[in-house]
Write a protein that holds these residues in place. Structure first.
Motif, PDB file in Angstrom:
ATOM      1  N   LEU A   1       0.826  -1.144   0.047  1.00 48.80           N
ATOM      2  CA  LEU A   1       0.031  -0.059  -0.158  1.00 48.80           C
ATOM      3  C   LEU A   1       0.910   1.370  -0.084  1.00 48.80           C
ATOM      4  O   LEU A   1       1.977   1.410   0.759  1.00 48.80           O
ATOM      5  CB  LEU A   1      -0.696   0.137   1.333  1.00 48.80           C
ATOM      6  N   ARG A   2       0.301   2.228  -0.522  1.00 48.44           N
ATOM      7  CA  ARG A   2       1.014   3.716  -0.593  1.00 48.44           C
ATOM      8  C   ARG A   2      -0.363   4.505  -0.665  1.00 48.44           C
ATOM      9  O   ARG A   2      -1.118   4.452  -1.417  1.00 48.44           O
ATOM     10  CB  ARG A   2       1.742   3.915  -1.867  1.00 48.44           C
ATOM     11  N   PHE A   3      -0.350   5.412   0.389  1.00 44.59           N
ATOM     12  CA  PHE A   3      -1.202   6.485   0.647  1.00 44.59           C
ATOM     13  C   PHE A   3      -0.629   7.870  -0.372  1.00 44.59           C
ATOM     14  O   PHE A   3       0.494   8.342  -0.146  1.00 44.59           O
ATOM     15  CB  PHE A   3      -1.356   7.049   1.915  1.00 44.59           C
ATOM     16  N   ASP A   4      -1.566   8.346  -0.976  1.00 44.84           N
ATOM     17  CA  ASP A   4      -1.130   9.620  -2.065  1.00 44.84           C
ATOM     18  C   ASP A   4       0.161   9.189  -2.600  1.00 44.84           C
ATOM     19  O   ASP A   4       0.351   8.219  -3.497  1.00 44.84           O
ATOM     20  CB  ASP A   4      -1.611  10.753  -1.004  1.00 44.84           C
ATOM     21  N   ASP A   5       0.900  10.182  -2.445  1.00 42.02           N
ATOM     22  CA  ASP A   5       2.149  10.026  -3.291  1.00 42.02           C
ATOM     23  C   ASP A   5       3.458   9.615  -2.324  1.00 42.02           C
ATOM     24  O   ASP A   5       4.580   9.947  -2.730  1.00 42.02           O
ATOM     25  CB  ASP A   5       2.614  11.161  -4.017  1.00 42.02           C
ATOM     26  N   GLY A   6       3.124   8.837  -1.403  1.00 40.56           N
ATOM     27  CA  GLY A   6       4.194   8.352  -0.400  1.00 40.56           C
ATOM     28  C   GLY A   6       5.068   7.413  -1.105  1.00 40.56           C
ATOM     29  O   GLY A   6       4.862   6.804  -1.772  1.00 40.56           O
ATOM     30  N   GLN A   7       6.432   7.476  -0.624  1.00 39.88           N
ATOM     31  CA  GLN A   7       7.427   6.794  -1.218  1.00 39.88           C
ATOM     32  C   GLN A   7       7.619   5.606  -0.655  1.00 39.88           C
ATOM     33  O   GLN A   7       7.955   4.527  -1.378  1.00 39.88           O
ATOM     34  CB  GLN A   7       8.743   7.604  -1.004  1.00 39.88           C
ATOM     35  N   ALA A   8       7.311   5.293   0.660  1.00 38.57           N
ATOM     36  CA  ALA A   8       7.372   3.901   1.188  1.00 38.57           C
ATOM     37  C   ALA A   8       6.290   3.246   1.458  1.00 38.57           C
ATOM     38  O   ALA A   8       5.107   3.801   1.507  1.00 38.57           O
ATOM     39  CB  ALA A   8       7.924   4.237   2.700  1.00 38.57           C
ATOM     40  N   ALA A   9       6.259   1.816   1.141  1.00 39.34           N
ATOM     41  CA  ALA A   9       5.134   0.989   1.334  1.00 39.34           C
ATOM     42  C   ALA A   9       4.671   0.904   2.592  1.00 39.34           C
ATOM     43  O   ALA A   9       5.615   1.147   3.732  1.00 39.34           O
ATOM     44  CB  ALA A   9       5.302  -0.309   0.753  1.00 39.34           C
ATOM     45  N   THR A  10       3.476   0.825   2.898  1.00 40.61           N
ATOM     46  CA  THR A  10       3.026   0.668   4.478  1.00 40.61           C
ATOM     47  C   THR A  10       3.481  -0.838   5.019  1.00 40.61           C
ATOM     48  O   THR A  10       3.593  -1.765   4.534  1.00 40.61           O
ATOM     49  CB  THR A  10       1.509   0.773   4.293  1.00 40.61           C
ATOM     50  N   PRO A  11       3.964  -0.549   6.321  1.00 34.28           N
ATOM     51  CA  PRO A  11       4.418  -1.682   6.978  1.00 34.28           C
ATOM     52  C   PRO A  11       3.410  -2.880   7.093  1.00 34.28           C
ATOM     53  O   PRO A  11       2.137  -2.502   6.937  1.00 34.28           O
ATOM     54  CB  PRO A  11       4.645  -1.319   8.365  1.00 34.28           C
ATOM     55  N   ILE A  12       3.687  -4.301   7.181  1.00 35.19           N
ATOM     56  CA  ILE A  12       2.838  -5.375   7.299  1.00 35.19           C
ATOM     57  C   ILE A  12       2.937  -5.801   8.608  1.00 35.19           C
ATOM     58  O   ILE A  12       3.782  -5.791   9.388  1.00 35.19           O
ATOM     59  CB  ILE A  12       3.258  -6.303   6.165  1.00 35.19           C
ATOM     60  N   MET A  13       1.681  -6.394   9.019  1.00 35.55           N
ATOM     61  CA  MET A  13       1.475  -6.866  10.640  1.00 35.55           C
ATOM     62  C   MET A  13       1.861  -8.417  10.363  1.00 35.55           C
ATOM     63  O   MET A  13       1.198  -9.312  10.200  1.00 35.55           O
ATOM     64  CB  MET A  13       0.105  -6.683  10.985  1.00 35.55           C
ATOM     65  N   ASP A  14       3.126  -8.591  10.930  1.00 36.08           N
ATOM     66  CA  ASP A  14       3.751  -9.947  10.755  1.00 36.08           C
ATOM     67  C   ASP A  14       2.732 -11.048  11.509  1.00 36.08           C
ATOM     68  O   ASP A  14       2.713 -12.028  11.071  1.00 36.08           O
ATOM     69  CB  ASP A  14       4.972 -10.085  11.395  1.00 36.08           C
ATOM     70  N   GLU A  15       2.084 -10.825  12.547  1.00 33.21           N
ATOM     71  CA  GLU A  15       1.379 -11.454  13.367  1.00 33.21           C
ATOM     72  C   GLU A  15      -0.044 -12.082  12.555  1.00 33.21           C
ATOM     73  O   GLU A  15      -0.541 -13.021  12.979  1.00 33.21           O
ATOM     74  CB  GLU A  15       0.819 -11.021  14.896  1.00 33.21           C
ATOM     75  N   SER A  16      -0.289 -11.352  11.605  1.00 33.66           N
ATOM     76  CA  SER A  16      -1.518 -11.748  10.730  1.00 33.66           C
ATOM     77  C   SER A  16      -1.317 -12.636   9.789  1.00 33.66           C
ATOM     78  O   SER A  16      -2.043 -13.107   9.035  1.00 33.66           O
ATOM     79  CB  SER A  16      -2.165 -10.492  10.098  1.00 33.66           C
ATOM     80  N   LYS A  17       0.256 -13.261   9.589  1.00 31.24           N
ATOM     81  CA  LYS A  17       0.255 -14.261   8.511  1.00 31.24           C
ATOM     82  C   LYS A  17      -0.659 -15.476   8.515  1.00 31.24           C
ATOM     83  O   LYS A  17      -0.495 -16.304   9.519  1.00 31.24           O
ATOM     84  CB  LYS A  17       1.765 -14.545   8.649  1.00 31.24           C
ATOM     85  N   PRO A  18      -1.395 -15.797   7.637  1.00 37.72           N
ATOM     86  CA  PRO A  18      -2.233 -17.051   7.539  1.00 37.72           C
ATOM     87  C   PRO A  18      -1.301 -18.211   7.451  1.00 37.72           C
ATOM     88  O   PRO A  18      -0.354 -18.201   7.054  1.00 37.72           O
ATOM     89  CB  PRO A  18      -2.983 -16.829   6.415  1.00 37.72           C
ATOM     90  N   GLN A  19      -1.851 -19.392   7.656  1.00 33.32           N
ATOM     91  CA  GLN A  19      -1.180 -20.638   7.402  1.00 33.32           C
ATOM     92  C   GLN A  19      -0.989 -21.349   6.248  1.00 33.32           C
ATOM     93  O   GLN A  19      -0.228 -21.881   6.063  1.00 33.32           O
ATOM     94  CB  GLN A  19      -2.009 -21.775   8.448  1.00 33.32           C
ATOM     95  N   ALA A  20      -1.788 -20.913   5.340  1.00 28.72           N
ATOM     96  CA  ALA A  20      -1.856 -21.120   4.048  1.00 28.72           C
ATOM     97  C   ALA A  20      -2.306 -19.903   3.153  1.00 28.72           C
ATOM     98  O   ALA A  20      -2.752 -18.985   3.468  1.00 28.72           O
ATOM     99  CB  ALA A  20      -2.824 -22.173   3.791  1.00 28.72           C
TER     100      ALA A  20
END
Length: 226
Positions: free
Chosen positions: A129-148
């Motif tokens: 994800l990028r909001f507006d013209d942001g240069q960096a991607a939005t961080p990802i919540m590691d704890e939300s990783k699914p099993q498959a």
């Protein structure tokens, strides 16, 4: 006296001749085959079976493969004799993405991706994800990783939640965002694949540097737990 001697001599000669004839008859009888003895060189009368051929034993013939015999191909141990169908990655070309504001949890948006193609696709990892013209991607919540990996059949949807700002107000560099670019990740998670979906955000969407996004989930309720 002379006559008696001649008579005795004649009698002895007759007896000797008789004995010789008897011996010859016995010898002839031994040379004749017995009527009850079976023949070992010819088949019995009325039999249709041919005499056995010593040069072609039947036991050996049964062990030889026929001329039409073909080797059985070795399988690969897999069902159907081959690999299964290949599932492609979800991209902008085969999906539709929408974003909506939710009341719970607070400061969250919900992303919905729907497979618009004719084949199943995999929504790998998390959306970039990028909001507006942001240069960096939005961080990802590691704890939300699914099993498959989330696999979407045609017209099926997957979900991801977006945390806009921390509830305790600890975030910095906050502001109102108007657009959101959603990009898909490839299977190996390196870089991106396809073009971005550029979405208009709900009015007054506020975000700061604590913003984060979850991995793709198969169930909406699972996505909104993060």
């Amino acid at each position: 006296m002379r006559n008696a001697a001649v008579a005795a001599t004649a009698l002895l000669a007759a007896l000797s001749l008789t004995a010789c004839q008897s011996a010859d008859d016995n010898a002839d009888d031994r040379k004749k085959p017995s009527a009850s003895a079976p023949s070992t060189s010819a088949p019995a009368a009325g039999s249709t079976e041919p005499a056995p051929d010593a040069k072609s034993p039947a036991a050996d013939r049964t062990k030889q493969p026929t001329a039409d015999a073909k080797p059985t191909p070795k399988g690969d141990g897999k069902a159907g004799g081959g690999s299964g169908p290949v599932t492609t990655a979800c991209t902008d070309a085969n999906t539709k993405v929408t974003v909506t504001k939710v009341s719970r949890p607070i400061n969250h948006l919900l992303l919905t991706v729907t497979n618009t193609g004719s084949k199943a696709c995999n929504a790998y990892h998390a959306p970039l994800l990028r909001f507006d013209d942001g240069q960096a991607a939005t961080p990802i919540m590691d704890e939300s990783k699914p099993q498959a990996v989330v696999t979407l059949a045609p017209r099926q949807s997957g979900y991801a939640s977006i945390l806009l700002a921390s509830a305790d107000g600890s975030g910095q560099n906050g502001g109102t965002a108007k657009t959101l670019a959603v990009i898909f990740a490839p299977r190996d998670g390196s870089g991106s694949i396809g073009a971005p979906h550029v979405l208009a955000l709900p009015a007054d969407t506020y975000t700061d540097d604590t913003a984060a996004v979850s991995y793709w989930q198969s169930d909406m309720s699972d996505a909104l737990t993060y």
